[in-house]
Design a protein around this motif. Structure first.
Motif: not given
Length: 75
Positions: A1-2, A22-25, A42-44, A48-51
């Motif tokens: 949570v940001l 976000l989902r990231l390792g 990293l999303a590009r 990283v995936h924006e949820l």
């Protein structure tokens, strides 16, 4: 949570029942934490995936460092 805040930001793991933004390792988190690579980069790359809409832009602001990492030692 940001939590972007006004002058500084914070982030934490989503608690039970709370939606992640976000989902990231751990490797991606370490990359961003070290500095020099923004979460949007990293999303590009698909790492990283924006949820939730706007979370990626908030992550770029919250996790931005003042300067890129630098090592003055030559191996």
């Amino acid at each position: 949570v940001l939590d972007p805040g006004r002058q500084s930001g914070a982030c934490r793991r989503a608690a039970g029942g709370e939606r992640a933004q976000l989902r990231l390792g751990s490797a991606e988190l370490a990359t961003v934490y070290l500095g020099g690579v923004a979460p949007s980069v990293l999303a590009r790359a698909g790492r990283v995936h924006e949820l939730q809409p706007g979370a990626l832009a908030a992550a770029d602001r919250v996790l931005a460092g003042p300067m890129a990492p630098y090592c003055s030692l030559f191996f």
